[in-house]
Design a protein around this motif. Sequence first.
Motif, mmCIF file in Angstrom:
data_model
loop_
_atom_site.group_PDB
_atom_site.id
_atom_site.type_symbol
_atom_site.label_atom_id
_atom_site.label_comp_id
_atom_site.label_asym_id
_atom_site.label_seq_id
_atom_site.Cartn_x
_atom_site.Cartn_y
_atom_site.Cartn_z
ATOM 1 N N GLY A 7 17.620 20.067 29.371
ATOM 2 C CA GLY A 7 16.511 19.428 30.047
ATOM 3 C C GLY A 7 16.827 18.044 30.883
ATOM 4 O O GLY A 7 18.049 17.737 30.686
ATOM 5 N N GLY A 8 16.045 17.551 31.593
ATOM 6 C CA GLY A 8 16.412 16.536 32.225
ATOM 7 C C GLY A 8 15.490 15.930 33.464
ATOM 8 O O GLY A 8 14.221 16.579 33.518
ATOM 9 N N VAL A 9 15.904 14.891 34.196
ATOM 10 C CA VAL A 9 14.783 14.625 35.422
ATOM 11 C C VAL A 9 15.289 15.189 36.595
ATOM 12 O O VAL A 9 16.537 15.024 36.846
ATOM 13 C CB VAL A 9 14.737 13.128 35.413
ATOM 14 C CG1 VAL A 9 13.689 12.688 36.484
ATOM 15 C CG2 VAL A 9 14.064 12.601 34.104
ATOM 16 N N LEU A 16 17.091 23.577 37.390
ATOM 17 C CA LEU A 16 17.717 23.025 35.821
ATOM 18 C C LEU A 16 18.012 24.479 35.421
ATOM 19 O O LEU A 16 17.376 25.422 35.469
ATOM 20 C CB LEU A 16 16.882 22.222 35.215
ATOM 21 C CG LEU A 16 16.703 20.703 35.473
ATOM 22 C CD1 LEU A 16 15.468 20.193 34.409
ATOM 23 C CD2 LEU A 16 18.263 19.942 35.278
ATOM 24 N N ARG A 17 18.836 24.466 34.508
ATOM 25 C CA ARG A 17 19.239 25.644 33.434
ATOM 26 C C ARG A 17 19.001 25.091 32.281
ATOM 27 O O ARG A 17 19.735 24.359 31.618
ATOM 28 C CB ARG A 17 20.552 26.284 33.958
ATOM 29 C CG ARG A 17 20.697 27.582 33.084
ATOM 30 C CD ARG A 17 21.897 28.450 33.238
ATOM 31 N NE ARG A 17 23.102 27.983 32.533
ATOM 32 C CZ ARG A 17 24.228 28.743 32.239
ATOM 33 N NH1 ARG A 17 24.111 29.832 32.689
ATOM 34 N NH2 ARG A 17 25.183 28.306 31.590
ATOM 35 N N LEU A 18 18.238 25.693 31.388
ATOM 36 C CA LEU A 18 18.002 25.565 30.141
ATOM 37 C C LEU A 18 18.864 26.364 29.143
ATOM 38 O O LEU A 18 18.797 27.632 29.597
ATOM 39 C CB LEU A 18 16.662 25.593 29.557
ATOM 40 C CG LEU A 18 15.440 24.672 30.352
ATOM 41 C CD1 LEU A 18 14.224 24.740 29.567
ATOM 42 C CD2 LEU A 18 16.252 23.075 30.362
ATOM 43 N N SER A 19 19.377 26.071 27.922
ATOM 44 C CA SER A 19 20.162 26.990 27.250
ATOM 45 C C SER A 19 19.541 26.848 25.745
ATOM 46 O O SER A 19 18.874 25.805 25.323
ATOM 47 C CB SER A 19 21.403 26.571 27.016
ATOM 48 O OG SER A 19 22.113 26.768 28.415
ATOM 49 N N CYS A 20 19.453 27.783 25.140
ATOM 50 C CA CYS A 20 18.997 27.784 23.716
ATOM 51 C C CYS A 20 20.152 28.655 22.938
ATOM 52 O O CYS A 20 20.306 29.884 22.868
ATOM 53 C CB CYS A 20 17.801 28.682 23.596
ATOM 54 S SG CYS A 20 17.242 28.896 21.757
ATOM 55 N N GLN A 80 16.902 29.833 33.667
ATOM 56 C CA GLN A 80 17.230 29.128 35.100
ATOM 57 C C GLN A 80 15.977 28.941 35.699
ATOM 58 O O GLN A 80 15.046 29.795 36.043
ATOM 59 C CB GLN A 80 18.189 30.253 36.008
ATOM 60 C CG GLN A 80 18.492 29.748 37.411
ATOM 61 C CD GLN A 80 19.417 28.465 37.408
ATOM 62 O OE1 GLN A 80 20.260 28.315 36.297
ATOM 63 N NE2 GLN A 80 18.886 27.661 38.018
ATOM 64 N N MET A 81 15.542 27.584 36.125
ATOM 65 C CA MET A 81 14.551 27.152 36.656
ATOM 66 C C MET A 81 14.742 26.586 38.149
ATOM 67 O O MET A 81 15.531 25.809 38.467
ATOM 68 C CB MET A 81 13.722 26.145 35.888
ATOM 69 C CG MET A 81 13.590 26.482 34.450
ATOM 70 S SD MET A 81 12.864 25.254 33.508
ATOM 71 C CE MET A 81 13.979 23.738 33.487
ATOM 72 N N ASN A 82 14.294 27.429 39.193
ATOM 73 C CA ASN A 82 14.578 26.860 40.499
ATOM 74 C C ASN A 82 12.940 26.543 41.163
ATOM 75 O O ASN A 82 11.991 26.852 40.694
ATOM 76 C CB ASN A 82 15.052 27.961 41.505
ATOM 77 C CG ASN A 82 16.304 28.717 40.644
ATOM 78 O OD1 ASN A 82 17.078 27.588 40.289
ATOM 79 N ND2 ASN A 82 16.678 29.811 40.921
ATOM 80 N N SER A 83 13.263 25.843 42.228
ATOM 81 C CA SER A 83 12.089 25.248 42.996
ATOM 82 C C SER A 83 11.039 24.810 41.980
ATOM 83 O O SER A 83 9.753 25.040 41.981
ATOM 84 C CB SER A 83 11.431 26.578 43.527
ATOM 85 O OG SER A 83 12.448 27.282 44.528
ATOM 86 N N GLN A 120 13.112 17.865 27.064
ATOM 87 C CA GLN A 120 12.167 17.471 28.269
ATOM 88 C C GLN A 120 12.668 17.899 29.401
ATOM 89 O O GLN A 120 13.791 17.594 29.807
ATOM 90 C CB GLN A 120 11.980 16.009 27.799
ATOM 91 C CG GLN A 120 11.013 15.469 29.042
ATOM 92 C CD GLN A 120 9.664 15.602 28.601
ATOM 93 O OE1 GLN A 120 9.069 15.572 27.626
ATOM 94 N NE2 GLN A 120 8.889 16.025 29.760
ATOM 95 N N VAL A 121 11.784 18.423 30.113
ATOM 96 C CA VAL A 121 11.938 18.711 31.537
ATOM 97 C C VAL A 121 10.996 17.588 32.425
ATOM 98 O O VAL A 121 9.858 17.899 32.219
ATOM 99 C CB VAL A 121 11.719 20.083 31.879
ATOM 100 C CG1 VAL A 121 11.831 20.303 33.627
ATOM 101 C CG2 VAL A 121 13.117 20.767 31.444
ATOM 102 N N THR A 122 11.367 16.989 33.265
ATOM 103 C CA THR A 122 10.577 16.084 34.039
ATOM 104 C C THR A 122 11.052 16.362 35.574
ATOM 105 O O THR A 122 11.776 15.942 36.076
ATOM 106 C CB THR A 122 10.622 14.548 33.769
ATOM 107 O OG1 THR A 122 10.454 14.325 32.217
ATOM 108 C CG2 THR A 122 9.658 13.676 34.742
#
Length: 125
Positions: A7-9, A16-20, A80-83, A120-122
């Motif tokens: 996560g991040g800003v 952003l790419r989140l990992s679990c 993977q989160m784009n746009s 957290q994703v902002t």
Amino acid sequence: QLQASGGGVVQAGGSLRLSCAASGRTYSVYVMGWFRQAPGKEREFVARVSWSGSSTDYADSVKGRFTISRDNAKNTVYLQMNSLKPEDTAVYYCAAAKGTYSGTYYRLVTSYDYWGQGTQVTVSS
């Protein structure tokens, strides 16, 4: 144990790419999901992937922008989160569920047995 990270800003339109990372169990046989919770709102479904990675499901709000995947050799699930949009701002949680149910079963918070701590994703406008 599930450990979410990444996560991040980020500015609107960014990625952003989140990992679990999973440990302690054979998570390769579990359905894995991502949920998110914004301040003052209920936790909501984002995406899920079957144990083999061959089947995925997405919330309408993220379809076409987010991609869920898994690497069972690494016991890790990715988002993977784009746009990205400001309305994507939330704490993102990964979760693991047993069983092989069909339909929208895995869109429910109560269908999951194990949860990570959240990241957290902002997204700024």
